[in-house]
Every structure is written in structure tokens, then in C-alpha cells.
Design a protein around this motif. Structure first.
Motif, short mmCIF file in Angstrom:
data_model
loop_
_atom_site.label_atom_id
_atom_site.label_comp_id
_atom_site.label_asym_id
_atom_site.label_seq_id
_atom_site.Cartn_x
_atom_site.Cartn_y
_atom_site.Cartn_z
N ASP A 26 -24.64 14.14 -1.06
CA ASP A 26 -24.03 13.28 -2.10
C ASP A 26 -24.73 13.49 -3.45
OD1 ASP A 26 -22.21 12.08 -0.42
OD2 ASP A 26 -23.36 10.24 -0.12
N GLN A 29 -23.84 16.60 -5.20
CA GLN A 29 -22.51 16.59 -5.80
C GLN A 29 -22.41 15.71 -7.04
OE1 GLN A 29 -19.05 16.71 -3.20
NE2 GLN A 29 -20.38 16.43 -1.44
N THR A 30 -23.24 14.66 -7.11
CA THR A 30 -23.03 13.68 -8.19
C THR A 30 -24.07 13.73 -9.30
OG1 THR A 30 -24.25 11.98 -6.98
CG2 THR A 30 -21.87 12.07 -6.63
N PRO A 115 -25.33 5.30 -6.25
CA PRO A 115 -23.92 5.66 -6.31
C PRO A 115 -23.15 4.57 -7.07
CG PRO A 115 -24.69 5.50 -4.02
CD PRO A 115 -25.77 4.94 -4.90
N GLY A 119 -15.63 2.87 -4.44
CA GLY A 119 -15.37 4.22 -3.97
C GLY A 119 -14.46 4.23 -2.78
N ARG A 120 -14.15 5.43 -2.31
CA ARG A 120 -13.27 5.60 -1.16
C ARG A 120 -14.04 5.39 0.14
NH1 ARG A 120 -12.06 9.66 2.39
NH2 ARG A 120 -13.74 10.91 1.51
N HIS A 121 -15.23 5.99 0.20
CA HIS A 121 -16.03 5.93 1.42
C HIS A 121 -16.86 4.64 1.44
CE1 HIS A 121 -18.52 6.99 4.74
NE2 HIS A 121 -18.27 8.29 4.71
N HIS A 124 -20.52 4.76 0.61
CA HIS A 124 -20.93 4.99 -0.78
C HIS A 124 -21.09 3.67 -1.53
CE1 HIS A 124 -19.15 9.33 -0.66
NE2 HIS A 124 -20.27 9.23 0.01
N TYR A 183 -17.85 10.48 -8.15
CA TYR A 183 -16.87 10.30 -7.07
C TYR A 183 -15.73 9.36 -7.45
CZ TYR A 183 -19.93 12.33 -3.39
OH TYR A 183 -20.67 13.14 -2.60
N ARG A 184 -15.89 8.68 -8.59
CA ARG A 184 -14.92 7.64 -8.93
C ARG A 184 -14.31 7.94 -10.30
NH1 ARG A 184 -12.08 4.17 -5.95
NH2 ARG A 184 -11.47 2.34 -7.14
#
Ligand SMILES: [Zn+2]
Length: 270
Positions: A26, A29-30, A115, A119-121, A124, A183-184
Motif C-alpha cells: 500500500d 503505491q500511495t 491512509p 475507501g473501497r477496501h 484501508h 486510492y481515493r
């Protein structure tokens, strides 16, 4: 410069900037480019992964531990550890908050990267709230915690990791919390220019061979490497455009920005 903004290079038990995330990869990626950039500025950076990644479609938790270690080296991270919170079940419980408090008191970071809180997950956004509440509790002078080791996986990067230091239980609250929002789809408060760090950041992501190499298992979910490269690059480009640079990573802060010199405010208006 206030004392707590000086790089703590000489003190290997402390970290200047700690990034907390639910899953290994994570952070890559962020906010991996930002961590690398700060390490290049002489700050000590760290990554706390809440889970070990055992629910991943591809590879085992052991594969991911090795890959996380390689990624951390690429990002010049001084400290990385994974807690033993179950993957897919990150919950904001007292027990989990205390696991994070123990790490915050041990490392005493000035900046905590969490994070984004939506979010979707579920892991997270749970990690976001859990991290925030742990940061608050960590500053309470009367909150006593035991000095048990804070995780089951050893820190492979050589920083002190005995969990026995009495100082580890002294209260500590990070000065600043910023939220990695990649992620958002949310407008960032600011972006960090990672133009010079982009390639290394991408390599750190590709260190997760079990997740990202072109292979059969889960190929319906996981795009091929060229597609990943295109996606990662477009996102970094998009935030780069917002900041007037080539590549950038987005962050949200809850506080307003404070300016001392309006002549020095970056990012062109028209
Ligand atoms: Zn994740």
C-alpha cells in the motif's frame, strides 16, 4: 528549525516520518516516492504494515515479507515492520490501537502518514481511523502499556528492535498527520513532487513479484505489468499536473496551510 524537525540520523531508535498502511505494498503505491524523497533529504523513514498479507490471491505471507524487505531497501527506508493483525480483518479495537501505540512510542515520529479515511477496501479506512486514534492515545501520559515486542516479524533493516527499551513506553504524539489519498478520488490539500523518485518508486512496487509479475493465478484481477506501469504513471502524472511538475503524490491534511511569505507560495495560478 525546531529540534524535532532535525533529522534524527544519529539516533537509530527513532524515526522522523512513519507511514502506516493496512497491507504490504500500500505504501509503495500511495506514498513511496515521498518516503524516498525524505530519506534522500536525510530523514529517517519507516513503514508500519498492519497485516502480513496472508489473504493475498497470489503468493504467501512469507513471499510478501521478502518482497516488502526488498521494496524498503529500494525506498531507502530505515525501519519496516508488519504487525500480526489479520489481513482482511483490520478492526479499530483497543488491542489493535495498543499495538500501534507501542510502535509510535518506540519510534517517536514527528510526521505520521495514514491512509485516507474513506475507501473501497474496509482495511484501508479502518487503518486510517485506527492510526489516528492510536496517535491520540499514544500522547496520553497516564496510558501505560506493557513493553512487549510490538510485532511478530523482525525488522529486517537493522534498526533497534528489541522492544525492551523502557523509553518505548513514554508518551508520544506525532506533531503532524497527513493522509495519503491516492486510492481515493479526492482533491488533495497538497502534492509532493516525486519526479526524481518516480522510477525507484515504481521499482519498489515491482519488487512484489508475487503480486505483479505476469502470471496465471488471479489474472482476471491483476493486470499485466505494462498495464500497471501505465496506470501508476498516469496517476502520478495527473497529480504532477496539479502541482506543475512531472510526477507527484497526493496528500490531504485536515488543518489549514500556514504561510509566512506569500512570495514563496509554489504552484502557478494562471
Ligand atoms: Zn491495501
Amino acid at each position: 528549525m525546531p529540534d524535532d524537525r532535525r533529522p534524527t540520523t544519529a539516533d537509530t531508535s527513532r524515526i522522523d516520518i512513519l507511514a502506516l498502511a493496512a497491507h504490504r505494498d500500500d505504501v509503495e503505491q500511495t506514498c513511496g516516492g515521498t518516503l524516498l524523497k525524505m530519506a534522500e533529504h536525510g530523514y529517517r523513514t519507516g513503514i508500519l504494515d498492519l497485516t502480513q498479507g496472508e489473504m493475498g490471491t497470489r503468493g504467501t505471507a512469507e513471499d510478501r515479507a521478502r518482497e516488502a524487505e526488498e521494496a524498503a531497501r529500494i525506498l531507502k527506508v530505515s525501519w519496516r515492520r508488519a504487525l500480526d493483525i489479520p489481513d482482511g480483518r483490520v478492526e479499530n479495537t483497543w488491542e489493535n490501537r495498543m499495538k500501534v501505540v507501542r510502535v509510535l512510542r518506540e519510534l517517536r515520529p514527528r510526521v505520521l502518514i495514514l491512509p485516507f479515511w474513506e475507501g473501497r477496501h474496509p482495511d484501508h479506512y479502518a487503518a486510517s481511523v485506527l492510526g489516528y486514534e492510536a496517535a491520540f492515545l499514544s500522547g496520553l501520559a497516564k496510558l501505560a502499556i506493557s513493553d512487549q515486542p510490538s510485532a511478530i516479524s523482525k525488522n529486517p533493516l537493522g534498526a533497534q528492535d528489541d522492544g525492551e527499551d523502557v523509553g518505548a513506553t513514554l508518551p508520544h504524539r506525532p506533531f503532524k498527520i497527513i493522509y495519503a489519498s491516492l486510492y481515493r478520488d479526492v482533491r488533495p490539500s497538497f502534492v509532493v513532487d516525486i519526479t526524481d523518485q518516480f522510477e525507484a518508486r515504481f521499482r519498489s512496487l515491482m519488487a512484489y513479484h508475487s503480486q505483479f509479475s505476469d502470471q496465471q493465478a488471479g489474472s482476471g484481477i491483476f493486470p499485466a505489468q505494462a498495464e500497471i506501469r501505465a496506470r501508476v504513471e498516469s496517476m502520478a502524472r495527473f497529480y504532477g499536473v496539479l502541482g506543475g511538475v512531472t510526477y507527484a503524490e497526493p496528500f490531504v491534511q485536515k488543518e489549514v496551510g500556514l504561510v509566512d511569505d506569500v512570495m514563496a507560495i509554489p504552484v502557478k495560478s494562471i
